[in-house]
Design a protein around this motif. Structure first.
Motif, PDB file in Angstrom:
ATOM      1  N   VAL A  24      -2.735  -8.946   4.247  1.00 54.86           N
ATOM      2  CA  VAL A  24      -0.830  -8.685   3.416  1.00 54.86           C
ATOM      3  C   VAL A  24      -0.068  -9.910   3.543  1.00 54.86           C
ATOM      4  O   VAL A  24      -0.353 -11.219   4.038  1.00 54.86           O
ATOM      5  N   THR A  25      -0.164  -9.681   1.641  1.00 57.56           N
ATOM      6  CA  THR A  25       1.406 -10.534   1.746  1.00 57.56           C
ATOM      7  C   THR A  25       3.035  -9.682   1.554  1.00 57.56           C
ATOM      8  O   THR A  25       2.581  -9.462   0.824  1.00 57.56           O
ATOM      9  N   ILE A  26       3.436 -10.246   2.317  1.00 57.36           N
ATOM     10  CA  ILE A  26       5.280  -9.477   2.374  1.00 57.36           C
ATOM     11  C   ILE A  26       6.008 -11.118   2.245  1.00 57.36           C
ATOM     12  O   ILE A  26       6.293 -11.532   2.162  1.00 57.36           O
ATOM     13  N   ASP A  27       6.680 -10.922   0.620  1.00 57.20           N
ATOM     14  CA  ASP A  27       7.839 -11.594   0.160  1.00 57.20           C
ATOM     15  C   ASP A  27       9.052 -11.837   0.688  1.00 57.20           C
ATOM     16  O   ASP A  27       9.556 -10.471   1.837  1.00 57.20           O
ATOM     17  N   LYS A  28      10.194 -12.414   0.098  1.00 56.98           N
ATOM     18  CA  LYS A  28      11.818 -12.446   0.912  1.00 56.98           C
ATOM     19  C   LYS A  28      11.633 -11.642   0.293  1.00 56.98           C
ATOM     20  O   LYS A  28      11.271 -10.801  -0.302  1.00 56.98           O
ATOM     21  N   ASN A  29      13.531 -10.896   0.634  1.00 58.53           N
ATOM     22  CA  ASN A  29      13.601  -9.412   0.046  1.00 58.53           C
ATOM     23  C   ASN A  29      13.733  -8.610   0.409  1.00 58.53           C
ATOM     24  O   ASN A  29      13.518  -7.195  -0.738  1.00 58.53           O
ATOM     25  N   GLY A  39      -1.724  -1.399   4.900  1.00 58.47           N
ATOM     26  CA  GLY A  39      -3.586  -1.712   4.925  1.00 58.47           C
ATOM     27  C   GLY A  39      -3.751  -3.428   4.603  1.00 58.47           C
ATOM     28  O   GLY A  39      -2.852  -4.003   4.025  1.00 58.47           O
ATOM     29  N   SER A  40      -4.785  -3.969   4.754  1.00 58.55           N
ATOM     30  CA  SER A  40      -5.118  -4.691   4.228  1.00 58.55           C
ATOM     31  C   SER A  40      -5.101  -5.374   2.863  1.00 58.55           C
ATOM     32  O   SER A  40      -5.254  -4.225   1.407  1.00 58.55           O
ATOM     33  N   ASN A  41      -4.673  -6.450   2.434  1.00 59.95           N
ATOM     34  CA  ASN A  41      -4.888  -7.245   0.947  1.00 59.95           C
ATOM     35  C   ASN A  41      -3.819  -6.515   0.246  1.00 59.95           C
ATOM     36  O   ASN A  41      -3.370  -6.444  -1.109  1.00 59.95           O
ATOM     37  N   VAL A  42      -2.255  -5.226   0.817  1.00 63.53           N
ATOM     38  CA  VAL A  42      -1.218  -4.985   0.289  1.00 63.53           C
ATOM     39  C   VAL A  42      -0.430  -6.429   0.180  1.00 63.53           C
ATOM     40  O   VAL A  42      -0.251  -7.210   0.675  1.00 63.53           O
ATOM     41  N   THR A  43       0.292  -6.038  -1.440  1.00 65.98           N
ATOM     42  CA  THR A  43       1.485  -7.078  -1.835  1.00 65.98           C
ATOM     43  C   THR A  43       2.631  -6.645  -2.386  1.00 65.98           C
ATOM     44  O   THR A  43       2.398  -5.541  -2.893  1.00 65.98           O
ATOM     45  N   GLY A  59      -4.590  -2.835  -1.221  1.00 63.80           N
ATOM     46  CA  GLY A  59      -4.547  -3.407  -3.099  1.00 63.80           C
ATOM     47  C   GLY A  59      -3.327  -2.797  -3.942  1.00 63.80           C
ATOM     48  O   GLY A  59      -3.669  -3.537  -4.629  1.00 63.80           O
ATOM     49  N   ALA A  60      -3.123  -2.358  -2.520  1.00 62.89           N
ATOM     50  CA  ALA A  60      -1.757  -1.654  -4.080  1.00 62.89           C
ATOM     51  C   ALA A  60      -0.727  -2.773  -3.435  1.00 62.89           C
ATOM     52  O   ALA A  60      -0.591  -3.624  -2.644  1.00 62.89           O
ATOM     53  N   VAL A  61       0.031  -3.683  -4.663  1.00 57.99           N
ATOM     54  CA  VAL A  61       0.832  -4.294  -5.520  1.00 57.99           C
ATOM     55  C   VAL A  61       1.728  -3.113  -5.342  1.00 57.99           C
ATOM     56  O   VAL A  61       2.511  -2.518  -6.804  1.00 57.99           O
ATOM     57  N   ILE A  62       3.477  -3.470  -4.719  1.00 59.77           N
ATOM     58  CA  ILE A  62       4.836  -3.146  -4.953  1.00 59.77           C
ATOM     59  C   ILE A  62       5.600  -3.968  -5.496  1.00 59.77           C
ATOM     60  O   ILE A  62       5.780  -5.189  -4.584  1.00 59.77           O
ATOM     61  N   SER A  63       6.610  -3.778  -5.904  1.00 59.13           N
ATOM     62  CA  SER A  63       7.592  -4.697  -6.754  1.00 59.13           C
ATOM     63  C   SER A  63       7.350  -6.017  -6.975  1.00 59.13           C
ATOM     64  O   SER A  63       8.029  -7.010  -7.455  1.00 59.13           O
ATOM     65  N   ALA A  64       6.157  -5.617  -7.913  1.00 57.39           N
ATOM     66  CA  ALA A  64       5.621  -7.057  -9.070  1.00 57.39           C
ATOM     67  C   ALA A  64       7.460  -6.736  -9.980  1.00 57.39           C
ATOM     68  O   ALA A  64       7.737  -5.866 -10.551  1.00 57.39           O
ATOM     69  N   ILE A  65       7.448  -8.101 -10.800  1.00 59.09           N
ATOM     70  CA  ILE A  65       7.998  -7.902 -11.670  1.00 59.09           C
ATOM     71  C   ILE A  65       7.923  -7.005 -12.835  1.00 59.09           C
ATOM     72  O   ILE A  65       6.410  -6.892 -13.112  1.00 59.09           O
ATOM     73  N   PRO A  66       8.455  -6.274 -13.346  1.00 57.11           N
ATOM     74  CA  PRO A  66       8.396  -5.319 -15.003  1.00 57.11           C
ATOM     75  C   PRO A  66       7.073  -6.076 -16.040  1.00 57.11           C
ATOM     76  O   PRO A  66       7.789  -6.771 -16.008  1.00 57.11           O
ATOM     77  N   GLN A  67       6.445  -5.296 -16.265  1.00 57.23           N
ATOM     78  CA  GLN A  67       5.721  -5.427 -17.462  1.00 57.23           C
ATOM     79  C   GLN A  67       6.328  -5.566 -17.902  1.00 57.23           C
ATOM     80  O   GLN A  67       6.470  -4.370 -19.805  1.00 57.23           O
TER      81      GLN A  67
END
Length: 258
Positions: A24-29, A39-43, A59-67
């Motif tokens: 799992v990767t969890i960024d700042k803020n 779960g595993s491999n969530v960003t 495999g979910a990706v939450i709060s990526a910059i908008p497209q």
């Protein structure tokens, strides 16, 4: 409980009993509430606000910059309510300057491979089925159920207690309490089974049916139908909600039977 193979930024605010699986990767803020399971491999990227007792699958990706090419790096967020489940490979993009945030309510189920774009507002108890693609600035009200593989045009508004057939192309607003389907998408009756499951009385369901007879099963245009509805049908919460929804629709509502 954090696995040693997960990365959690030291500035992230994680409740003590959050489960974080490997890779799992969890960024700042980022803020994650009690009882949530990652779960595993969530960003989870900068700007995520995740409530209590959520379940986020691999495999979910939450709060990526908008497209969105208008995005200029402004500080925005994704807010996810309590008890919401995001299944495998769901993506939820953060907001832009338009609204500042993307919101998914409480007690929702967002099924695998679905996408929720920037500045959407999803209410509570919403079910979005597999591989549904929700474009930017869409509003989905409480208890809506969206069939798998549905494509929803930007700026659309989906009313409360709506049920949408899988594989639909939604390019107009959908008023509350109804079922929609066919190709092109059109009105298919009220969502009576869903309403009964949510303890709407038979009288209330009959009143809603009468409202939609004026809107979709008469020779009147929508303006005339709304005037007749207000003049001839008893004032109820549901009547006023439908009238207000149709009057405030910016894209226009879906068509009747084809």
């Amino acid at each position: 409980m954090k696995q040693p193979l997960a990365y959690v930024h030291p500035d992230a605010k994680i409740a003590n009993n959050v489960v974080i699986e490997p890779f799992v990767t969890i960024d700042k803020n980022v803020v994650i509430g009690e009882g949530t399971h990652i779960g595993s491999n969530v960003t989870i990227l900068e700007g995520a606000r995740i409530g209590k007792n959520c379940r986020i699958f691999p495999g979910a990706v939450i709060s990526a910059i908008p497209q969105d090419l208008k995005f200029q790096g402004e500080e925005t967020t994704v807010e996810i309510g309590d008890n919401t489940t995001l299944r495998e490979c769901v993506t939820v993009n953060r907001g832009t300057a338009a609204k500042g945030k993307t919101v998914v309510g409480s007690n929702c189920l967002i099924m695998a491979y679905s996408h929720i774009a920037h500045d959407c507002v999803v209410g509570d108890h919403v079910i979005i089925s597999n591989a549904t693609q929700v474009a930017g600035e869409v509003d989905i009200d409480n208890y809506a159920v969206i069939g798998g593989g549905t494509l929803i045009h930007q700026f659309s508004h989906i009313g409360a207690h709506v049920m949408i057939q899988g594989g639909s192309l939604v390019n107009k607003d959908i008023p509350p309490y109804i079922k929609v389907g066919r190709n092109p998408i059109s009105y298919a009756g009220i969502n009576s089974i869903g309403l009964r499951r949510r303890n709407f009385s038979n009288e209330t369901i009959c009143n809603i049916q009468e409202i939609y007879r004026y809107l979709y099963q008469s020779a009147m245009n929508h303006t005339e139908a709304l005037e007749r509805i207000e003049a001839e049908l008893p004032a109820t919460k549901e009547r006023d909600e439908v009238v207000l929804f149709v009057r405030n629709s910016k894209r226009g509502i879906i068509k009747g039977y084809l």
